[in-house]
Structures are given as structure tokens and as C-alpha cells.
Write a protein that holds these residues in place. Structure first.
Motif, short mmCIF file in Angstrom:
data_model
loop_
_atom_site.label_atom_id
_atom_site.label_comp_id
_atom_site.label_asym_id
_atom_site.label_seq_id
_atom_site.Cartn_x
_atom_site.Cartn_y
_atom_site.Cartn_z
N HIS A 1 0.82 -1.21 0.00
CA HIS A 1 0.00 0.00 0.00
C HIS A 1 0.86 1.26 0.00
CE1 HIS A 1 0.49 1.30 4.28
NE2 HIS A 1 0.88 0.04 4.40
N ILE A 2 2.06 1.18 0.57
CA ILE A 2 2.97 2.33 0.56
C ILE A 2 3.40 2.64 -0.86
CG2 ILE A 2 5.20 3.19 1.37
CD1 ILE A 2 4.90 1.25 3.76
N PHE A 3 3.75 1.60 -1.61
CA PHE A 3 4.17 1.79 -2.99
C PHE A 3 3.02 2.31 -3.85
CE2 PHE A 3 6.87 -2.14 -1.87
CZ PHE A 3 7.83 -1.35 -1.24
N ALA A 4 1.82 1.82 -3.56
CA ALA A 4 0.64 2.27 -4.31
C ALA A 4 0.41 3.76 -4.10
CB ALA A 4 -0.58 1.46 -3.89
N ARG A 5 0.49 4.21 -2.87
CA ARG A 5 0.26 5.62 -2.57
C ARG A 5 1.32 6.50 -3.24
NH1 ARG A 5 -3.70 8.76 0.63
NH2 ARG A 5 -3.09 10.79 -0.14
N LYS A 6 2.58 6.09 -3.17
CA LYS A 6 3.65 6.86 -3.81
C LYS A 6 3.44 6.98 -5.31
CE LYS A 6 7.38 6.00 -0.48
NZ LYS A 6 8.72 5.39 -0.26
N THR A 7 2.99 5.90 -5.92
CA THR A 7 2.75 5.89 -7.36
C THR A 7 1.62 6.86 -7.72
OG1 THR A 7 3.47 3.59 -7.48
CG2 THR A 7 2.19 4.42 -9.34
N LEU A 8 0.55 6.82 -6.95
CA LEU A 8 -0.57 7.72 -7.20
C LEU A 8 -0.16 9.18 -7.04
CD1 LEU A 8 -3.61 8.12 -7.72
CD2 LEU A 8 -3.98 7.85 -5.25
N GLU A 9 0.57 9.48 -5.99
CA GLU A 9 0.98 10.86 -5.75
C GLU A 9 2.01 11.36 -6.76
OE1 GLU A 9 2.13 11.12 -1.64
OE2 GLU A 9 0.04 11.08 -0.95
N ILE B 1 -7.67 1.77 0.80
CA ILE B 1 -6.35 2.40 0.71
C ILE B 1 -6.29 3.22 -0.57
CG2 ILE B 1 -5.15 0.63 2.06
CD1 ILE B 1 -4.15 -0.57 -0.53
N ALA B 2 -5.35 4.15 -0.61
CA ALA B 2 -5.17 5.01 -1.79
C ALA B 2 -4.15 4.39 -2.72
CB ALA B 2 -4.72 6.40 -1.35
N GLY B 3 -4.45 4.41 -3.99
CA GLY B 3 -3.52 3.89 -4.98
C GLY B 3 -4.07 4.05 -6.37
N PRO B 4 -3.26 3.76 -7.37
CA PRO B 4 -3.74 3.85 -8.75
C PRO B 4 -4.75 2.75 -9.05
CG PRO B 4 -1.54 2.93 -8.69
CD PRO B 4 -1.86 3.33 -7.29
N ARG B 5 -5.56 2.97 -10.02
CA ARG B 5 -6.45 1.93 -10.55
C ARG B 5 -5.56 0.85 -11.17
NH1 ARG B 5 -8.11 5.13 -13.50
NH2 ARG B 5 -9.92 5.94 -12.37
N LEU B 6 -5.75 -0.39 -10.75
CA LEU B 6 -4.83 -1.45 -11.19
C LEU B 6 -5.50 -2.43 -12.15
CD1 LEU B 6 -2.98 -2.40 -7.87
CD2 LEU B 6 -2.20 -0.88 -9.70
N PHE B 7 -4.73 -2.82 -13.15
CA PHE B 7 -5.07 -3.94 -14.03
C PHE B 7 -3.93 -4.95 -13.86
CE2 PHE B 7 -7.19 -0.25 -15.66
CZ PHE B 7 -8.45 -0.71 -16.05
N VAL B 8 -4.25 -6.12 -13.34
CA VAL B 8 -3.21 -7.02 -12.82
C VAL B 8 -3.15 -8.33 -13.59
CG1 VAL B 8 -3.43 -5.98 -10.54
CG2 VAL B 8 -4.73 -8.04 -11.07
N SER B 9 -1.96 -8.94 -13.56
CA SER B 9 -1.76 -10.19 -14.30
C SER B 9 -1.68 -11.42 -13.42
CB SER B 9 -0.47 -10.11 -15.13
OG SER B 9 0.66 -10.18 -14.30
#
Length: 426
Positions: free
Chosen positions: A112-120, A148-156
Motif C-alpha cells: 500500500h505504501i508503494f501504491a500511494r507513492k505511485t498515485l501521488e 487504501i489510496a492507490g492507482p487503478r490497477l489492471f493485474v496479471s
């Protein structure tokens, strides 16, 4: 008298509805705005947003006085950026510790930390192309639920690959066992089953290793790791489930095999020849080339304990990959933005804009790669990739002019909105 009261009640109700509607409206005043569909910057634009949808865009738009105004009249406003090649659930700390001391729980609690950094950093959408233990699926669901905050994800989900290949753990004693959800599959039947497994547990796309890789222990850096028949079967199975396929591919032969199989994108594309470029143009295959991280790997990975063998592979690949990107850009191959974030620290996704301009794209083309082109590759062009009526309100603003200095897209992010919700405002 009854008619008067009825009329007054109607007027009051109408006023309440209008007030409620106005309160939910957001108006963004943009000093300059990037039209990603045309590849041009427009002056003094107004963006009207209701809920999570862009209602209208244009100069001198009228809007209700009660609407919430966000003044970005001194900034450059762009669509939310899209990174088509991330590994958002991890980043390297130490080679041996990452392999032998960390469990999937360690990665899960940090994701979630990485997700937030990516979004910001302005990246409101990402394709995540390979994560252990389905952590990417869980992360996507938590973000979508608003936990949690993060980018919209499309995952494999897990990367699919051959035994001993780039998706496998190689170079260690056969007496060591790794308890993991594996994407290793050999032969047509196993490959088809693995595709179904990934989709069953939440994959939005399929990622496989068509060739050897850099940061893995096998000897080659680019030799094919599946036969043409195996690649064909993988893509056909994914298509049956209406899923696109991303092919990790460095070597020329494997790149051509993957294109012929019908993949949507070639990831990395380090050793492109003229035939491969022509095939990509004929098939409409996207190139997703991570041309920034060579600098980070060569400067930092020895400090992180990575074997010299792997770093030497990067020396072999890095320069050639950038030359291949330059040739593809000049030839008019479709290019989507993808960084391999997770090989380097998350939140630095914007550093690649500079390299895309340095190696052949105009600033407008580089931004299109990270907006409208990326949305097209993912299959969400109708909802993302441009600031257009009817699309999701994903909007980024930066200080400065990216036409004159593309690095403002990595250094000067001052505003991030995803689906109408503000996550960063400086």
C-alpha cells in the motif's frame, strides 16, 4: 391557495435538487491543458466534473456559483498518467534477503505504501505485470473498495513462464524448495491451465516470458523460452477469456514469435530488428520499453547485493534497448508508457518521460504514450486517457511547461485527482 402551496413546494424541491447538484460539481480552471487525443496544449480551459465523471471541457464554460472551484490557472493540466509495466507490490532492498528472508506477508504489508507513492506521482492507473502470491489482486481489490489510496490497477497475477526460465527461480541448489504460487508451466496443456488459473483468481491480463531476462539467473538474456506452438496456445487461451497478453521479450527471435502469436504488447523489446519493427506495425503491437531503469540498475544494484552476472546482463541490454526504442519510434511503432517500476523505487515512474524524449519522441508523443496510447493498450480508451466529456475524472497538474522541460512531469507534480477525488494538492 392549495395551488400556491403546491407551486412553492415544487420550487423549493427544485431549488434543493439544484443546490445538491451544484454542491457535487467541481470546476477546474486550467491555465494550459493537454489534449492527448490531438497531441496539443490548449490555453485557459475549464473542466466541469460531476461525481467521478467529466461533464464538459472548454474555454469560458458557464457553471453554477455554488460549484467547488479548483484554481490551476497557473499550472499545466494533463490526464492522469498510466504506467503499463509495473511491479507495484515490491521493490529491491537486498538480493539474498529478498529471496530468502522475506515472506509474501512482508511484501503484502508494504504494497500500500508503494501504491500511494505511485498515485501521488501522478499515475492514476497502472498495469501490474507480475506479482507473487496474488498480492496484486488483493491490492487492486482494496484500492477499488476505497480502503487504501492507490492507482487503478489492471493485474496479471503470477508471470507465466517455462521451467528454468525468467519466471522461475534458478541458479540455486535443487534441494532448496520455495513454497509459492507459481506461474511455471510447460507444454500446451499446462500453459492453457495456468492461463485459466490466473484468470480464475482475478487476472485482468496475462503476462508471460517469451524470452530470457536480465534480473534472473539463466544464462541467456534473450533466447526464446517457449516454442511458437506454446506461445500460440497461450494467446489463444487468453483470447477465449477476452484477455490481452503482454510478452516479456528481449531477444529478436522471441520478439517475432510473440508478435506472430498475437500478443498485445512487447515488454522491453531490447533487440529489435527491421523485420520485428515491421511485424509490430502490421499487427498493431505496442512496444512498452523501460528505458529509464538501466541507469538505476547500473548505479545501485551492486550495492543491493545483486550478482555481477546479472548486472553484466544489464550492461549488454541497456544501450541496445534504447537504440531499439529509437528505431521503433522513428518507424512509427505504437508506443505505450511502461517503466518496470519495482526494479527501482516506486514514485519515480515519471523519470522515464525524459528518456523517451531523449530517444526519439516529442514531449507531446511521450505524454500521449502515458495517456491515450496506454489507455488503448489496456482496453479502456472509452473511460481513460484524455480529459474528455464522459470519461473518468483522472487529472494531474504540474508547475511549468512540459513542452519546454519534460522533467516537470517527474519533479513538479502539484495536483492529483482520480475519479473526481483529490489525492494531492499543493
Amino acid at each position: 391557495m392549495k395551488k400556491i402551496w403546491t407551486l412553492l413546494a415544487g420550487l423549493l424541491l427544485q431549488g434543493a435538487v439544484l443546490a445538491q447538484s451544484s454542491d457535487s460539481l467541481i470546476v477546474i480552471k486550467a491555465g494550459r491543458m493537454f489534449d492527448s487525443e490531438k497531441g496539443v496544449f490548449l490555453e485557459n480551459q475549464t473542466i466541469l466534473i460531476k461525481g467521478n465523471i467529466i461533464q464538459s471541457v472548454g474555454a469560458n464554460l458557464k457553471y453554477p456559483a455554488q460549484a467547488k472551484l479548483i484554481d490551476l490557472s497557473k499550472a499545466t493540466v494533463l490526464p492522469g498518467f498510466i504506467d503499463c509495466h509495473t511491479h507495484i507490490t515490491s521493490q529491491p532492498d537486498n538480493y539474498m534477503e529478498d529471496l530468502f528472508r522475506k515472506s509474501p506477508i512482508d511484501y503484502a504489508v508494504e504494497a500500500h505504501i508503494f501504491a500511494r507513492k505511485t498515485l501521488e506521482a501522478g499515475f492514476t492507473t497502472c498495469r501490474d505485470v507480475g506479482a507473487p502470491e496474488l498480492i496484486d489482486v488483493a491490492l487492486k481489490r482494496s484500492i477499488n473498495a476505497g480502503h487504501i489510496a492507490g492507482p487503478r490497477l489492471f493485474v496479471s497475477g503470477p508471470i507465466i513462464g517455462a521451467t528454468g526460465g525468467h519466471a522461475d527461480i534458478s541458479g540455486f541448489s535443487p534441494y532448496l524448495s520455495f513454497k509459492a504460487i507459481s506461474g511455471v508451466a510447460d507444454g500446451i496443456d499446462e500453459i492453457r491451465k495456468q492461463v485459466r488459473y490466473n484468470i480464475k483468481y482475478g487476472a485482468d491480463l496475462i503476462k508471460f516470458t517469451a524470452t530470457a531476462g536480465v534480473l534472473s539467473e539463466e544464462e541467456s538474456v534473450g533466447a526464446p523460452q517457449y516454442s511458437q506452438e506454446e506461445m500460440n496456445a497461450l494467446v489463444a487461451e487468453a483470447a477465449m477469456w477476452d484477455k490481452k497478453v503482454a510478452a516479456h521479450a528481449h531477444g529478436t527471435t522471441g520478439i517475432k514469435m510473440a508478435i506472430k502469436a498475437g500478443v498485445a504488447s512487447i515488454e522491453h523489446g531490447s533487440f529489435l530488428d527491421e523485420e520485428a519493427i515491421e511485424l509490430m506495425k502490421q499487427k498493431g503491437t505496442y512496444l512498452v520499453a523501460d528505458i529509464y531503469n538501466d541507469d538505476y540498475i547500473l548505479s545501485e544494484f551492486a550495492k543491493l547485493g545483486y550478482p555481477e552476472k546479472l548486472i553484466e546482463k544489464e550492461r549488454t541490454v541497456g544501450k541496445t534497448q534504447r537504440e531499439s526504442f529509437q528505431k521503433a519510434a522513428k518507424a512509427g511503432v505504437k508506443i505505450a508508457y511502461g517503466t518496470d517500476a519495482g526494479v527501482y523505487p516506486h514514485g519515480n515512474n515519471g523519470k522515464q518521460f525524459f528518456y523517451m524524449v531523449k530517444f526519439g519522441l516529442s514531449p507531446a508523443q511521450a505524454i500521449q504514450a502515458a495517456t491515450i496510447n496506454a489507455a488503448d493498450l489496456i482496453g479502456v480508451k472509452g473511460k481513460l486517457g484524455s480529459i474528455t466529456q464522459g470519461k473518468w475524472a483522472d487529472i494531474v497538474a504540474v508547475e511549468g511547461n512540459p513542452e519546454q522541460d519534460i522533467t516537470v512531469l517527474e519533479k513538479k507534480i502539484k495536483f492529483v485527482m482520480k475519479e473526481g477525488k483529490v489525492y494531492l494538492q499543493k
